[in-house]
Design a protein around this motif. Sequence first.
Motif, PDB file in Angstrom:
ATOM      1  N   ARG A   1      38.934  42.544  44.878  1.00 14.64           N
ATOM      2  CA  ARG A   1      38.210  43.473  45.729  1.00 14.64           C
ATOM      3  C   ARG A   1      37.898  44.741  44.930  1.00 14.64           C
ATOM      4  NH1 ARG A   1      37.997  39.424  47.927  1.00 14.64           N
ATOM      5  NH2 ARG A   1      38.519  38.868  50.072  1.00 14.64           N
ATOM      6  N   LEU A   2      36.751  45.335  45.227  1.00 15.31           N
ATOM      7  CA  LEU A   2      36.311  46.534  44.522  1.00 15.31           C
ATOM      8  C   LEU A   2      36.546  47.815  45.312  1.00 15.31           C
ATOM      9  CD1 LEU A   2      32.947  45.366  42.926  1.00 15.31           C
ATOM     10  CD2 LEU A   2      35.091  45.856  41.767  1.00 15.31           C
ATOM     11  N   GLY A   3      36.859  47.702  46.597  1.00 18.80           N
ATOM     12  CA  GLY A   3      37.057  48.891  47.416  1.00 18.80           C
ATOM     13  C   GLY A   3      38.092  49.853  46.857  1.00 18.80           C
ATOM     14  N   PRO A   4      39.291  49.378  46.471  1.00 22.99           N
ATOM     15  CA  PRO A   4      40.302  50.313  45.953  1.00 22.99           C
ATOM     16  C   PRO A   4      39.886  51.013  44.663  1.00 22.99           C
ATOM     17  CG  PRO A   4      41.314  48.248  46.665  1.00 22.99           C
ATOM     18  CD  PRO A   4      39.844  48.029  46.692  1.00 22.99           C
ATOM     19  N   VAL A   5      39.179  50.312  43.765  1.00 21.19           N
ATOM     20  CA  VAL A   5      38.825  50.923  42.481  1.00 21.19           C
ATOM     21  C   VAL A   5      37.625  51.847  42.601  1.00 21.19           C
ATOM     22  CG1 VAL A   5      39.756  48.977  41.202  1.00 21.19           C
ATOM     23  CG2 VAL A   5      37.362  48.972  41.813  1.00 21.19           C
ATOM     24  N   MET A   6      36.839  51.731  43.670  1.00 25.70           N
ATOM     25  CA  MET A   6      35.702  52.625  43.868  1.00 25.70           C
ATOM     26  C   MET A   6      36.133  54.014  44.326  1.00 25.70           C
ATOM     27  SD  MET A   6      32.793  51.372  43.067  1.00 25.70           S
ATOM     28  CE  MET A   6      32.024  49.806  42.671  1.00 25.70           C
ATOM     29  N   GLY A   7      37.331  54.118  44.857  1.00 24.80           N
ATOM     30  CA  GLY A   7      37.825  55.418  45.283  1.00 24.80           C
ATOM     31  C   GLY A   7      37.032  55.979  46.450  1.00 24.80           C
TER      32      GLY A   7
END
Length: 375
Positions: free
Chosen positions: A122-128
């Motif tokens: 998932r990319l949500g956590p790394v997008m901040g």
Amino acid sequence: MGRLFWKFFFFIWLAQLTTIAAVSTTFWLEHRAQEERLAQLGRNPPPSPELRPDGRPFPPGRFLRPGGPPRPGFPFVPVVPLVATLLASLIFAALLAWYFSKPIRNLRSAFEAVVNGDLAVRLGPVMGKRSDELADLGRNFDRMASHLSTLIDGQRRLLHDVSHELRSPLARLQAAIGLARQQPEKLESSLGRIERESERMDKLVGELLTLSRLEAGVMGAMDETISMDELVSDVVADARFEAEYIGRTVQYSGRGEALVKGNAELLHRALENVVRNALRHTPEGGMVALEVHLDASGNDVRFAVLDQGPGVPEKELNAIFEPFMRGESSQYNDGHGLGLAIARRVVEAHGGRIRAANRAGGGLCVEIVLPATCG
């Protein structure tokens, strides 16, 4: 740093250098224009420095003093501001390039993980806390990965359930064949068992093909104008014939003429599946009630099937519309668990919705809502 970072860096810094060059050129041209204006006035520099009003000489250099000509010297070039601007532009370009290239690198890594079979990325956590288009792209990727994971899990579960459903009748077929060989005197009963199991497998395969066509969007013509009163009357007639044989009753009440646009054969099968499911779960001597009416706005047709069975646990109310889902607490496991799944696909294909709820007095209520048409 990746190639994308350096591309961003190069183009951003080139744009900043172009801006600095344009400002410097403008300053130089303005200076030259000032010199030309002074030359046209015919003013020549004096042979000796002139004095200030207080008696001190002016500093050397070319400048305009009040009431006097310009001094000879070199044009002023802001070297220190230009160097500082270049250094600041380097830092700014590097930060801006990193800001834009980092989420794209994360997205590339996530796609590589999906290609390798990791659907949990998932990319949500790394997008901040980003709120730009790149963050929206990351959230869209997360939804895509979640949907793919659900589809693949569903396909695996479907394959497992199909294998399980086919294994049981195949095992009974083999047992019947073995019994017929060992005990020729029971050949007739063995053939009857083989026939029933063959019909069961044929029905299962037919329902699987129907479900597959519905999920693939192959549903035939969907432009018929269907009278729900006539359609439900046909379903009720078939249901009453079956209910009489198994000791149940069917009650039908309809209010108002309702028309629906779609495929009559598919809708008939969907409604029939819901009614037969209700008959199967209603105990002997019980009653299944069918209700059809237009809502107050006249935009929707509501079709409700109410049984007197044991109901469904709340956590399973949505799951009963999944393939091969018959409920852990169900005591009627003679079906394949595909009827309600087919009904949901048909209803959704007609722009409607289907839901189930437990009745206050016991039993289950399955409600189908379809958009009405004017004819």
